[in-house]
Design a protein around this motif. Structure first.
Motif, PDB file in Angstrom:
ATOM      1  N   TRP A   1      -8.332   1.074  -0.432  1.00 20.85           N
ATOM      2  CA  TRP A   1      -6.973   1.169   0.107  1.00 20.85           C
ATOM      3  C   TRP A   1      -6.676  -0.004   1.029  1.00 20.85           C
ATOM      4  O   TRP A   1      -7.541  -0.435   1.789  1.00 20.85           O
TER       5      TRP A   1
ATOM      6  N   LEU B   1      -0.641  -8.336 -11.941  1.00 20.82           N
ATOM      7  CA  LEU B   1      -0.236  -7.204 -11.107  1.00 20.82           C
ATOM      8  C   LEU B   1       0.430  -6.220 -12.068  1.00 20.82           C
ATOM      9  O   LEU B   1       1.484  -6.530 -12.630  1.00 20.82           O
TER      10      LEU B   1
ATOM     11  N   GLY C   1       4.735  -9.995  -3.800  1.00 22.44           N
ATOM     12  CA  GLY C   1       4.131  -8.772  -3.269  1.00 22.44           C
ATOM     13  C   GLY C   1       2.979  -9.029  -2.309  1.00 22.44           C
ATOM     14  O   GLY C   1       2.673 -10.180  -1.954  1.00 22.44           O
TER      15      GLY C   1
ATOM     16  N   ALA D   1       4.218 -12.210  -7.411  1.00 19.31           N
ATOM     17  CA  ALA D   1       3.978 -13.227  -6.386  1.00 19.31           C
ATOM     18  C   ALA D   1       4.776 -13.009  -5.108  1.00 19.31           C
ATOM     19  O   ALA D   1       4.540 -13.690  -4.105  1.00 19.31           O
TER      20      ALA D   1
ATOM     21  N   PHE E   1      10.025 -13.207 -14.363  1.00 13.49           N
ATOM     22  CA  PHE E   1       9.132 -12.365 -15.167  1.00 13.49           C
ATOM     23  C   PHE E   1       9.424 -10.910 -14.850  1.00 13.49           C
ATOM     24  O   PHE E   1       9.460 -10.513 -13.684  1.00 13.49           O
ATOM     25  N   ASP E   2       9.640 -10.127 -15.916  1.00 11.37           N
ATOM     26  CA  ASP E   2       9.843  -8.690 -15.723  1.00 11.37           C
ATOM     27  C   ASP E   2       9.049  -7.964 -16.804  1.00 11.37           C
ATOM     28  O   ASP E   2       9.234  -8.225 -18.000  1.00 11.37           O
TER      29      ASP E   2
ATOM     30  N   GLY F   1      -6.709  -3.822 -10.168  1.00 11.90           N
ATOM     31  CA  GLY F   1      -6.848  -2.390 -10.438  1.00 11.90           C
ATOM     32  C   GLY F   1      -6.994  -1.640  -9.131  1.00 11.90           C
ATOM     33  O   GLY F   1      -6.370  -1.999  -8.128  1.00 11.90           O
TER      34      GLY F   1
END
Ligand SMILES: NC(=O)c1ccc[n+]([C@@H]2O[C@H](COP(=O)([O-])OP(=O)(O)OC[C@H]3O[C@@H](n4cnc5c(N)ncnc54)[C@H](OP(=O)(O)O)[C@@H]3O)[C@@H](O)[C@H]2O)c1
Length: 272
Positions: free
Chosen positions: A127, A64, A11, A9, A43-44, A95
């Protein structure tokens, strides 16, 4: 209404998705490795003990994948088992539009999401336009030039806001999408075109310098990217040179009801 867990979140896509959902009143649980912002949960991917608490009470999740990991399935599969165990019904996976045979690690995730969740969508964006903004562009800048192994090949660069909007719909539309979405911008552009546009709009002068795949991989690795991932990314440039990304889809307009942002609009806003 229970919450939508958004992994990544902080990113490029996750932050835009979090805003998209909040603006529509959807309860969101943004996740990142440091839960030091309001409303965030820790979260990891590499710390499985963070997975169950992050999922608690969620009904849908934006996935993600673990960044820059060529084989992410061993990290993602136990997470999906836990999600299903907790009653999560819907997952939307980020993806890539790259050929599945070129990205076997990503393709394995598509299969997991498709088979484990009753409601799902796999986003396969081209991209990102955001690769040419902020700090990201440094990855391809060398001696005042923009380097790629794409030659004269073209890609239909897409705005991360449009990806987030498709993700938002896939997470919240009453009917699950249960499909792969190939997401592009409105036109395919070469790196020559991109360099010319960025120069015209004030980011230059910037010239595109075509380089070989090995040279590009070495450049990415020297910038700190894990070697295997650098080689994968450079190979995807070669795919662009053979036309793999030279196509435009109607996904953004079909799913969100509005056309995708053009590169010119994106660059003008970014360089303002
Ligand atoms: N760039 C492109 O042109 C392009 C094109 C097609 C597909 N993609 C795909 O897009 C993905 C990248 O998406 P993005 O640009 O939205 O992300 P991003 O901006 O690269 O951000 C990565 C996110 O992952 C989080 N993160 C990093 N390590 C983590 C870990 N160990 N556990 C949990 N979270 C972690 C980071 O949060 P914290 O650091 O705050 O924890 C951050 O929010 C990649 O999978 C790539 O294949 C990219």
């Amino acid at each position: 209404m229970s919450e939508v867990l958004v992994i990544g979140a902080t990113g490029t896509t996750g932050s835009r998705l979090t805003s998209f959902l909040r603006e529509r009143g959807v309860p969101v649980r943004p996740a990142a490795r440091k839960a030091d912002r309001p409303g965030f949960v820790r979260f990891d991917w590499t710390e499985p003990e963070t997975h169950a608490p992050a999922l608690s009470g969620a009904r849908a999740v934006y996935i993600l994948p673990p960044p820059a990991v060529p084989e992410p399935a061993p990290l993602v599969e136990p997470f999906l088992h836990e999600a299903v165990r907790q009653g999560v019904r819907r997952a939307v996976l980020l993806g890539t539009s790259a050929r599945p045979e070129r990205t076997p690690g990503a393709a394995a995730l598509y299969e997991l999401v498709r088979t484990m969740l009753p409601e799902w969508a796999v986003l396969r964006p081209s991209w990102f336009m955001q690769n040419f903004a902020g700090r990201a562009i440094a990855l391809r800048r060398r001696d005042g030039e923009l380097i790629s192994a794409t030659g004269a090949g073209r890609a239909a660069f897409v705005d991360a806001g449009d990806i987030a909007a498709v993700a938002g719909h896939a997470l919240t539309d009453p009917e699950p999408h249960n499909t792969e979405h190939v997401i592009t911008g409105p036109e395919a552009l070469s790196y020559d075109d991109v360099a010319a546009l960025l120069t015209e709009l004030g980011a230059g002068p910037l010239r595109h310098r075509p380089v070989g795949q090995d040279e590009l991989a070495a450049h990415f690795a020297a910038a700190g990217m894990p070697r295997a991932y650098a080689e994968l990314l450079a190979a995807l440039d070669t795919d662009i040179s053979t036309g793999s990304e030279d196509r435009v889809t109607d996904t953004v307009e079909r799913v969100t009801g509005r056309p995708p942002r053009s590169f010119r609009d994106f660059a003008a806003a970014e360089l303002r």
